[in-house]
Scaffold this active site. Structure first.
Site, PDB file in Angstrom:
ATOM      1  N   ASP A 151       0.874  -1.207   0.030  1.00 32.14           N
ATOM      2  CA  ASP A 151      -0.214   0.072  -0.111  1.00 32.14           C
ATOM      3  C   ASP A 151       0.901   1.305  -0.167  1.00 32.14           C
ATOM      4  O   ASP A 151       1.010   1.983   1.087  1.00 32.14           O
ATOM      5  CB  ASP A 151      -1.025   0.025   1.320  1.00 32.14           C
ATOM      6  N   GLU A 153      -2.308   0.250  -8.114  1.00 33.36           N
ATOM      7  CA  GLU A 153      -3.227   1.293  -8.920  1.00 33.36           C
ATOM      8  C   GLU A 153      -4.489   0.622  -9.206  1.00 33.36           C
ATOM      9  O   GLU A 153      -4.513  -0.383  -9.485  1.00 33.36           O
ATOM     10  CB  GLU A 153      -2.410   1.838 -10.164  1.00 33.36           C
TER      11      GLU A 153
END
Length: 551
Positions: A524, A533
């Site tokens: 993350d 993404e």
């Protein structure tokens, strides 16, 4: 030891439908567990653990599984685990309810609106995520096009974490949403999403789709061929879409884009015919024109499929095979026109595919055409439908067999953990949902729900892969508006890409190596574009699966 134990309790952090199968996993030997009602502190259910996997190939873990399916009382819960190592460690909280995924779905729906390009996103619709109008400048034709000059290309959705817009991903996103709309029409009737079109008497999902369709029309040349994408030559930095004034370019036409366009415009005629006939007819005319160009150019174009030219680094979506797009187009064209020519084209192409299913993503959307045919009420299709049902059953049985030996109980193999693996998880779940529906296959439906559990926290990284929901959720999404705005958390309702064993960015390479289990190669981290993404089409898969199981 306590910290280690606490880090290894895995649960769907959003929750479970009342009558859904409910599992909890631990990464250490535990004897039993209690499900605790958070409001009362009382024990609502008790159960024991059994060994599920030793040295799981995808996660590298030893896993123990507990089952609390009989608990079907609505409420907010957590699980307390008892073990000789450290008794009393608790899980994250979760809900049990009839419509437990409503919040996820509503956030995902609004997240799609917040990907809109070319309009001001006003605070009355977006709250703290309001932003200025973007990308109103005309776009230049890239030198690889057959024409020169500029053209207005405002509108549509930003595809992912940057500001590119693509025909294939946009078309597939709509195709997935249309499939969900057909399966669950009663669940998609809301005209109250809080978008500019709300209250116009049309379901807001169709208003949102129409915003993208109006942009897709601009991607078609007068001869029917369709451009691949609109994008900058290089990736933009983390700036708001209204900033930077970086020139955007229209790239050459491709057979994959043209076929995807033909497919989605043909299906749009069926969806909008009773809502706005004039718009539906515009869609069908565009589809016929695109398909006619494909007929005149039976080989893939450009030669070898679209690839970024030498001066362009941003967003390739390179695809060197167009038969899957063409078979989708043939299916939708037949269903919208009834013409034998398109059915004949489908049959000819199906000699290649042999009614075998694969995940319905941008790289291979054939299954979207198969869905449409399976749901059609047409006696001429009985033989095709029977063959497709056999192909779907074979696909699902293979995945049920994989899931039996996979540590987290999903139909993913080690090789599936590539760029966008969370999308793969849910594309697989979409096929499993279709089997649950058209084959009355209970086991496939249960496995599809387990795939959703994985996305929402029952995974090796113990993270809810959707922003704005769950306790341990995504906070540092590789998403330019999220990174560059002043909000603490990302736009809610966005699913991130997921673990990527190939570690295609430096952020992953700095933490993991080739010995890292594939399902654990995730960060993350806003710099990890190859694992963290989003894309609109994988988010559409989240909308599809969560909507099917909700209520």
């Amino acid at each position: 030891m306590q910290a280690y134990a606490q880090q290894n309790i895995y649960i769907n952090q959003v929750g479970y439908q009342k009558h859904q199968i409910k599992k909890v996993l631990t990464g250490y030997l535990a004897s039993s567990f209690d499900v605790i009602n958070v409001q009362t502190g009382g024990i609502a259910y008790s159960g024991s653990f059994s060994l599920r996997a030793e040295n799981d190939v995808c996660s590298g873990m030893i896993l123990y599984e507990g089952d609390f399916t009989p608990l079907n009382v609505e409420g907010n819960y957590l699980i307390r685990v008892h073990s000789s190592i450290n008794s009393g460690i608790t899980s994250y909280t979760f809900n049990i309810a009839d419509a437990v995924y409503t919040d996820v779905i509503e956030k995902a729906n609004k997240a799609l609106f917040l990907q809109r390009c070319g309009m001001e996103i006003e605070a009355k619709y977006a709250g703290q995520f309001a932003r200025h109008i973007c990308h109103t400048e005309d776009c230049y034709y890239h030198p690889n096009c057959e024409q020169t000059g500029t053209k207005s290309m405002t509108g549509g959705w930003h595809d992912a974490g940057d500001y590119g817009k693509y025909t294939a991903p946009g078309s597939v996103t709509i195709g997935i949403l249309y499939a969900s709309y057909e399966l669950n029409k009663d669940k998609w009737q809301s005209d109250e999403w809080g978008i500019p079109e709300s209250g116009n008497g049309v379901p807001d999902v169709l208003d949102e789709i129409r915003y993208e369709l109006n942009w897709l029309f601009k991607m078609q040349r007068t001869d029917g061929a369709v451009h691949e994408k609109v994008h900058t030559k290089d990736y933009v930095q983390f700036i708001m879409p209204s900033e930077g004034e970086v020139p955007q370019f229209i790239y050459e036409v491709s057979s994959t884009a043209t076929a995807d366009f033909a497919a989605i415009m043909a299906k749009s005629w069926r969806i909008f015919e009773s809502i706005d006939n004039a718009f539906a007819e515009e869609c069908l005319r565009a589809a016929i024109l695109a398909y006619g160009y494909l007929d005149e150019h039976p080989d893939i174009f450009p030669e070898g499929g679209f690839k970024n030219p030498a001066d362009t680094k941003a967003g390739g979506y390179s695809d060197g095979y167009d038969k899957d797009e063409r078979i989708w187009a043939a299916a939708e064209m037949y269903l919208s026109t009834g013409k034998k020519k398109y059915l004949s084209d489908f049959m000819e192409l199906n000699r290649i595919f042999k009614s075998q299913f694969s995940e319905p993503g941008w790289i291979n959307p054939a299954a979207l055409g198969f869905y449409s045919l399976l749901l059609a009420n047409d006696n001429k299709l009985k033989g095709i439908q029977d063959a497709l049902k056999k192909g779907l059953h074979k696909y699902c049985q293979q995945h049920i067999d994989v899931a039996k030996n996979e540590g987290f109980g999903i139909g993913m193999s080690a090789d599936d953990y590539t760029w966008g693996s969370n999308g793969t998880v849910l594309f697989k779940a979409m096929n499993l949902v279709m089997a649950n529906l058209v084959l009355a296959d209970k086991a496939s439906g249960e496995l599809a729900a387990r795939h959703l559990d994985y996305i929402l926290g029952l995974n090796p990284n113990k993270v809810c892969y959707v922003t704005g929901v769950g306790t341990n959720r995504i906070l540092h999404l590789h998403h330019a508006p999220t990174v560059s705005d002043l909000n603490v958390e990302p736009i809610p309702g966005i699913m991130t890409g997921g673990p990527n064993k190939y570690r295609n960015d430096e952020a992953l390479q700095n933490v993991f190596d080739e010995n890292t289990p594939p399902a654990c190669c995730f960060l993350d981290n806003e710099e990890s574009y190859s694992s963290n993404e989003n894309t609109i089409y994988t988010n559409a898969a989240l909308q599809f699966v969560a909507t099917y199981f909700n209520d």
